[in-house]
Structures are given as structure tokens and as C-alpha cells.
Design a protein around this motif. Structure first.
Motif, PDB file in Angstrom:
ATOM      1  N   PRO A 122       0.799  -1.226   0.000  1.00 30.00           N
ATOM      2  CA  PRO A 122       0.000   0.000   0.000  1.00 30.00           C
ATOM      3  C   PRO A 122       0.835   1.283   0.000  1.00 30.00           C
ATOM      4  CG  PRO A 122      -0.888  -1.589   1.554  1.00 30.00           C
ATOM      5  CD  PRO A 122       0.436  -2.130   1.104  1.00 30.00           C
ATOM      6  N   ARG A 123       2.060   1.208   0.519  1.00 33.44           N
ATOM      7  CA  ARG A 123       2.915   2.399   0.535  1.00 33.44           C
ATOM      8  C   ARG A 123       3.975   2.345  -0.560  1.00 33.44           C
ATOM      9  NH1 ARG A 123       8.206   3.907   0.713  1.00 33.44           N
ATOM     10  NH2 ARG A 123       8.633   2.233   2.215  1.00 33.44           N
ATOM     11  N   ASP A 124       4.922   1.448  -0.439  1.00 34.96           N
ATOM     12  CA  ASP A 124       6.030   1.389  -1.385  1.00 34.96           C
ATOM     13  C   ASP A 124       5.564   0.939  -2.765  1.00 34.96           C
ATOM     14  OD1 ASP A 124       8.680   1.660  -2.132  1.00 34.96           O
ATOM     15  OD2 ASP A 124       9.229  -0.362  -1.538  1.00 34.96           O
ATOM     16  N   GLY A 125       4.521   0.123  -2.797  1.00 30.47           N
ATOM     17  CA  GLY A 125       3.996  -0.319  -4.079  1.00 30.47           C
ATOM     18  C   GLY A 125       3.228   0.759  -4.806  1.00 30.47           C
ATOM     19  N   LEU A 126       2.205   1.295  -4.148  1.00 29.92           N
ATOM     20  CA  LEU A 126       1.321   2.253  -4.818  1.00 29.92           C
ATOM     21  C   LEU A 126       1.984   3.606  -5.071  1.00 29.92           C
ATOM     22  CD1 LEU A 126      -2.137   1.529  -3.151  1.00 29.92           C
ATOM     23  CD2 LEU A 126      -1.213   0.668  -5.311  1.00 29.92           C
ATOM     24  N   GLN A 127       3.027   3.954  -4.309  1.00 30.39           N
ATOM     25  CA  GLN A 127       3.660   5.252  -4.552  1.00 30.39           C
ATOM     26  C   GLN A 127       4.399   5.278  -5.890  1.00 30.39           C
ATOM     27  OE1 GLN A 127       6.453   6.095  -1.417  1.00 30.39           O
ATOM     28  NE2 GLN A 127       8.121   5.022  -2.427  1.00 30.39           N
ATOM     29  N   ASN A 128       4.664   4.102  -6.449  1.00 32.69           N
ATOM     30  CA  ASN A 128       5.351   4.024  -7.734  1.00 32.69           C
ATOM     31  C   ASN A 128       4.392   3.911  -8.916  1.00 32.69           C
ATOM     32  OD1 ASN A 128       8.305   4.039  -7.244  1.00 32.69           O
ATOM     33  ND2 ASN A 128       7.827   2.306  -5.922  1.00 32.69           N
ATOM     34  N   GLU A 129       3.102   3.867  -8.634  1.00 32.69           N
ATOM     35  CA  GLU A 129       2.124   3.806  -9.714  1.00 32.69           C
ATOM     36  C   GLU A 129       1.957   5.177 -10.354  1.00 32.69           C
ATOM     37  OE1 GLU A 129       0.484   1.157 -11.033  1.00 32.69           O
ATOM     38  OE2 GLU A 129       1.825  -0.030  -9.764  1.00 32.69           O
ATOM     39  N   SER A 130       1.848   5.198 -11.671  1.00 36.08           N
ATOM     40  CA  SER A 130       1.696   6.478 -12.362  1.00 36.08           C
ATOM     41  C   SER A 130       0.314   7.079 -12.134  1.00 36.08           C
ATOM     42  CB  SER A 130       1.933   6.296 -13.864  1.00 36.08           C
ATOM     43  OG  SER A 130       1.067   5.316 -14.398  1.00 36.08           O
ATOM     44  N   ALA A 131      -0.699   6.225 -11.992  1.00 40.36           N
ATOM     45  CA  ALA A 131      -2.059   6.708 -11.776  1.00 40.36           C
ATOM     46  C   ALA A 131      -2.340   6.865 -10.282  1.00 40.36           C
ATOM     47  CB  ALA A 131      -3.062   5.734 -12.382  1.00 40.36           C
ATOM     48  N   ILE A 132      -3.204   7.806  -9.969  1.00 43.81           N
ATOM     49  CA  ILE A 132      -3.645   8.007  -8.592  1.00 43.81           C
ATOM     50  C   ILE A 132      -4.766   7.011  -8.287  1.00 43.81           C
ATOM     51  CG2 ILE A 132      -4.616   9.626  -6.927  1.00 43.81           C
ATOM     52  CD1 ILE A 132      -1.868  10.435  -7.873  1.00 43.81           C
ATOM     53  N   VAL A 133      -4.572   6.212  -7.248  1.00 44.78           N
ATOM     54  CA  VAL A 133      -5.565   5.210  -6.863  1.00 44.78           C
ATOM     55  C   VAL A 133      -6.534   5.825  -5.862  1.00 44.78           C
ATOM     56  CG1 VAL A 133      -5.913   2.944  -5.805  1.00 44.78           C
ATOM     57  CG2 VAL A 133      -3.900   3.356  -7.250  1.00 44.78           C
ATOM     58  N   ASP A 134      -7.809   5.612  -6.079  1.00 44.55           N
ATOM     59  CA  ASP A 134      -8.835   6.183  -5.203  1.00 44.55           C
ATOM     60  C   ASP A 134      -8.652   5.702  -3.769  1.00 44.55           C
ATOM     61  OD1 ASP A 134     -11.612   7.640  -5.184  1.00 44.55           O
ATOM     62  OD2 ASP A 134     -11.907   5.791  -4.043  1.00 44.55           O
ATOM     63  N   VAL A 135      -8.912   6.576  -2.821  1.00 42.52           N
ATOM     64  CA  VAL A 135      -8.690   6.246  -1.413  1.00 42.52           C
ATOM     65  C   VAL A 135      -9.558   5.073  -0.960  1.00 42.52           C
ATOM     66  CG1 VAL A 135     -10.397   7.894  -0.512  1.00 42.52           C
ATOM     67  CG2 VAL A 135      -8.432   7.243   0.897  1.00 42.52           C
ATOM     68  N   ALA A 136     -10.751   4.942  -1.495  1.00 44.10           N
ATOM     69  CA  ALA A 136     -11.614   3.824  -1.127  1.00 44.10           C
ATOM     70  C   ALA A 136     -11.022   2.498  -1.593  1.00 44.10           C
ATOM     71  CB  ALA A 136     -13.008   4.016  -1.722  1.00 44.10           C
ATOM     72  N   VAL A 137     -10.371   2.502  -2.743  1.00 47.13           N
ATOM     73  CA  VAL A 137      -9.715   1.297  -3.252  1.00 47.13           C
ATOM     74  C   VAL A 137      -8.519   0.946  -2.371  1.00 47.13           C
ATOM     75  CG1 VAL A 137      -8.439   0.299  -5.192  1.00 47.13           C
ATOM     76  CG2 VAL A 137     -10.483   1.677  -5.613  1.00 47.13           C
ATOM     77  N   LYS A 138      -7.740   1.951  -1.984  1.00 46.81           N
ATOM     78  CA  LYS A 138      -6.598   1.714  -1.095  1.00 46.81           C
ATOM     79  C   LYS A 138      -7.062   1.109   0.228  1.00 46.81           C
ATOM     80  CE  LYS A 138      -3.758   5.561  -2.786  1.00 46.81           C
ATOM     81  NZ  LYS A 138      -3.172   6.862  -2.422  1.00 46.81           N
ATOM     82  N   ALA A 139      -8.121   1.674   0.787  1.00 49.91           N
ATOM     83  CA  ALA A 139      -8.629   1.177   2.070  1.00 49.91           C
ATOM     84  C   ALA A 139      -9.095  -0.267   1.952  1.00 49.91           C
ATOM     85  CB  ALA A 139      -9.764   2.077   2.565  1.00 49.91           C
ATOM     86  N   GLU A 140      -9.799  -0.591   0.874  1.00 46.99           N
ATOM     87  CA  GLU A 140     -10.264  -1.965   0.665  1.00 46.99           C
ATOM     88  C   GLU A 140      -9.085  -2.912   0.451  1.00 46.99           C
ATOM     89  OE1 GLU A 140     -12.804  -5.224   0.256  1.00 46.99           O
ATOM     90  OE2 GLU A 140     -13.078  -3.242   1.151  1.00 46.99           O
ATOM     91  N   PHE A 141      -8.059  -2.449  -0.250  1.00 49.40           N
ATOM     92  CA  PHE A 141      -6.840  -3.230  -0.460  1.00 49.40           C
ATOM     93  C   PHE A 141      -6.215  -3.605   0.881  1.00 49.40           C
ATOM     94  CE2 PHE A 141      -2.171  -2.931  -1.939  1.00 49.40           C
ATOM     95  CZ  PHE A 141      -2.119  -4.277  -2.270  1.00 49.40           C
ATOM     96  N   ILE A 142      -6.096  -2.641   1.766  1.00 48.00           N
ATOM     97  CA  ILE A 142      -5.495  -2.892   3.080  1.00 48.00           C
ATOM     98  C   ILE A 142      -6.361  -3.836   3.902  1.00 48.00           C
ATOM     99  CG2 ILE A 142      -4.837  -1.779   5.261  1.00 48.00           C
ATOM    100  CD1 ILE A 142      -4.096   0.707   3.500  1.00 48.00           C
ATOM    101  N   ARG A 143      -7.670  -3.652   3.850  1.00 52.26           N
ATOM    102  CA  ARG A 143      -8.567  -4.556   4.578  1.00 52.26           C
ATOM    103  C   ARG A 143      -8.420  -6.001   4.072  1.00 52.26           C
ATOM    104  NH1 ARG A 143     -12.495  -0.522   3.219  1.00 52.26           N
ATOM    105  NH2 ARG A 143     -12.658   1.049   4.867  1.00 52.26           N
ATOM    106  N   ARG A 144      -8.320  -6.154   2.773  1.00 50.74           N
ATOM    107  CA  ARG A 144      -8.178  -7.495   2.200  1.00 50.74           C
ATOM    108  C   ARG A 144      -6.839  -8.113   2.586  1.00 50.74           C
ATOM    109  NH1 ARG A 144     -11.310  -8.480  -3.272  1.00 50.74           N
ATOM    110  NH2 ARG A 144     -13.075  -7.053  -3.045  1.00 50.74           N
ATOM    111  N   LEU A 145      -5.791  -7.311   2.635  1.00 52.15           N
ATOM    112  CA  LEU A 145      -4.489  -7.814   3.062  1.00 52.15           C
ATOM    113  C   LEU A 145      -4.554  -8.296   4.509  1.00 52.15           C
ATOM    114  CD1 LEU A 145      -2.156  -5.083   1.517  1.00 52.15           C
ATOM    115  CD2 LEU A 145      -2.414  -7.441   0.724  1.00 52.15           C
ATOM    116  N   ALA A 146      -5.231  -7.533   5.343  1.00 55.41           N
ATOM    117  CA  ALA A 146      -5.384  -7.929   6.744  1.00 55.41           C
ATOM    118  C   ALA A 146      -6.214  -9.209   6.849  1.00 55.41           C
ATOM    119  CB  ALA A 146      -6.031  -6.799   7.543  1.00 55.41           C
TER     120      ALA A 146
END
Length: 308
Positions: free
Chosen positions: A23-47
Motif C-alpha cells: 500500500p505504501r512502497d507499491g502504490l507510490q510508484n504507480e503512475s495513476a492516482i488510486v482512489d482512497v476507497a480502493v486503497k482502504a479496501e486493499f489494506i482490509r483485504r491484506l489484513a
């Protein structure tokens, strides 16, 4: 879903902590901005997949990393189980102020092992970077926070070439002396080989920094990340950084693969009988979901094999 055959090997730890940095080192290298709701769901799924240490974001200035400009908003959306640690990267005291306002309990700071990278990434010299870290670490500890120290360019630098182990140890030991509870030794451009890994860990232990203080952070630019990880485990390291789905490029090596994929790491650990508490099937499903959101396939070989 297919699983690796379990064959235990002597000389390896019984359990390994996976320090998830997607969520940090990975997504900071993405060229596109990922929506905050998608980031939050990503973290929840990882947990939900069983990861208990997830580096969620960074409080670096939005000008430098616009992909993580929503750090405070993201943290406000998260309601993770108490067993999940959710550290954030903090570059300086201003970042610490924002982290404290967001009720963060664990931070990481980012140091360089080389002069050139310190100048380019931190706008300081190798020695001067500590003037920035010291008050940040001291204030964080006074507030009851734990502090991790990243050391970048530990094995090679794109401008300086090979990096002497003693130079890396000097930087890392100073961070430990300042109060960092753990050092993540970064192969930022992915050039390390197993012999270097053994030598660097040995240099730290010879300098009085125990292996229990060390974590490893390998990039797979030259296909060496898993071999280097296994070497570190044989040396007694029990914390490994990785990124779900292999998110995150290597900005100093063109289009080369960046972070070690968590699924690739987990396949190896599961096959060796090393416990992590992470469910491979759920993790693969999470990375497939995230790849769809990003609109591109995951570079993880295990994700490709199991989801193909």
C-alpha cells in the motif's frame, strides 16, 4: 488452489514476519492516482489474508509523492483489527506532526547509505541526514511510538556503484543508537547476490547490531530477491519486506521489476514449513483484484501461475 509441497530444511526460522509494503512502497510508484476507497479496501483485504504488519501510507509532502497525498483521509477510513500493525513512513518532523494527528502508533524513517542518494532523495549529505532524523525519532519515542529505520542502497548505488559494508553499518548503527527498534536493509536497485547478503549481515553482527534488529527488503531487478531472502533467513533474519502482487517498480532501473512479491515469498516459505499466518489463496485473490483496479497484470510469478 495448488500449494507447494512442504519439505522442511534445517537452519531456518520456524516463523517469519512478512512486513507488507504494497500500500505504501507499491502504490507510490504507480503512475495513476488510486482512489482512497480502493486503497482502504486493499489494506482490509491484506489484513483478512492474515498479514499483521501492513505499511499503509507515507506522510511525505504531496508535491513529491502525489500518489499518497490522501494519507490522512486513508487512515481515517481504516478500522483494522488490533492484531494488525499499521506503520507509516515519516520523512521529517512535519510528517510526524501529521502522523500524530492521525493517531499513528508506529512510524518508519528513510535513510541513505550513500552520499549521492542522500543528496538526490533527501537533499542532504550522508552525515547531515541525521540532523533531520534525530528530532523526528526523539519526538516520536517521547510520544510512545516505535520507529523503524530503512537504509537504502545497501548493496549498490546507480551513481556510485558498489557500496562498502562498513558504510552501510555506520548508517544503520547510528539509527539504532538514535532509538530505531529495527533496520530494514534495502537492496534498492536489486543488484545484491547471496554472498553480499551474508557479508553485510555478518558486518552488522560484528559491529554489535544483533540479527534480531535486522529486516531485509529486496528488489527483484536481476531475479535474485528470493535467493537473497533465503540467505538472510539462514543468517537468522526473521522479518522480510515484500509487496502484494509485486507492486512497485524500481525507479533506478528503467522498467525492471521492483519489490519482491509477497505471494512469491509466501510460496517459498510455505514450502519450507515456515509459519507466517498468511493465507496464500486469499492473498492471490487480493492481488488479482488490485491488478484489475490498476488495469494491468500482476508481475508476481505465483499470482500469474495460480490465477492464470
Amino acid at each position: 488452489m495448488r500449494k507447494p509441497q512442504l519439505v522442511r530444511t534445517d537452519g531456518l526460522p520456524d516463523r517469519v514476519t512478512i512486513y507488507e509494503v504494497g500500500p505504501r512502497d507499491g502504490l507510490q510508484n504507480e503512475s495513476a492516482i488510486v482512489d482512497v476507497a480502493v486503497k482502504a479496501e486493499f489494506i482490509r483485504r491484506l489484513a483478512d489474508a492474515g498479514l499483521t504488519t501492513i505499511e499503509t501510507t507515507s506522510f511525505v509532502h504531496p508535491k513529491w509523492v502525489p500518489q499518497l497525498a490522501d494519507a490522512a483521509e486513508l487512515l481515517a477510513e481504516l478500522d483494522l483489527p488490533d492484531v494488525v500493525r499499521a506503520p507509516v513512513l515519516v520523512p521529517n518532523e512535519r510528517g510526524l506532526d501529521r502522523a500524530l494527528a492521525a493517531n499513528v502508533r508506529e512510524i518508519a524513517i528513510f535513510a541513505s547509505a550513500t552520499e549521492t542518494f542522500a543528496a538526490k532523495n533527501l537533499n542532504s549529505t550522508l552525515d547531515e541526514q541525521f540532523a533531520m532524523f534525530t528530532p523526528t525519532i526523539q519526538r516520536a519515542m517521547a510520544e510512545g511510538l516505535t520507529v523503524r529505520g530503512y537504509v537504502s542502497m545497501c548493496y549498490g548505488d546507480p551513481w556510485e556503484g558498489a557500496v562498502p559494508s562498513r558504510q552501510v553499518v555506520e548508517v544503520g548503527a547510528r539509527l539504532i543508537d538514535l532509538g530505531c527498534h529495527e533496520l530494514s536493509l534495502g537492496d534498492t536497485i536489486g543488484v545484491a547476490t547471496p554472498g553480499q547478503v551474508t557479508a553485510l549481515i555478518g558486518a552488522f553482527t560484528a559491529a554489535g547490531v544483533g540479527v534480531d534488529k535486522l529486516a531485509v527488503h529486496f528488489h527483484d531487478t536481476y531475479g535474485q530477491a528470493l535467493a537473497n531472502t533465503l540467505t538472510a533467513l539462514r543468517e537468522g533474519v526473521t522479518t522480510v519486506d515484500s509487496s502484494a502482487g509485486g507492486l512497485g517498480g524500481c525507479p533506478y532501473a528503467g522498467s525492471a521489476t521492483g519489490n519482491l512479491a509477497t505471494e512469491d515469498l509466501l510460496w517459498q516459505l510455505d514450502g519450507l514449513g515456515i509459519r507466517t499466518g498468511v493465507d496464500l489463496e486469499k492473498l492471490v485473490a487480493t492481488s488479482v483484484w488490485m491488478a484489475e483496479k490498476l488495469g494491468k497484470p500482476s508481475p508476481s510469478r505465483v499470482v500469474q501461475a495460480l490465477a492464470g
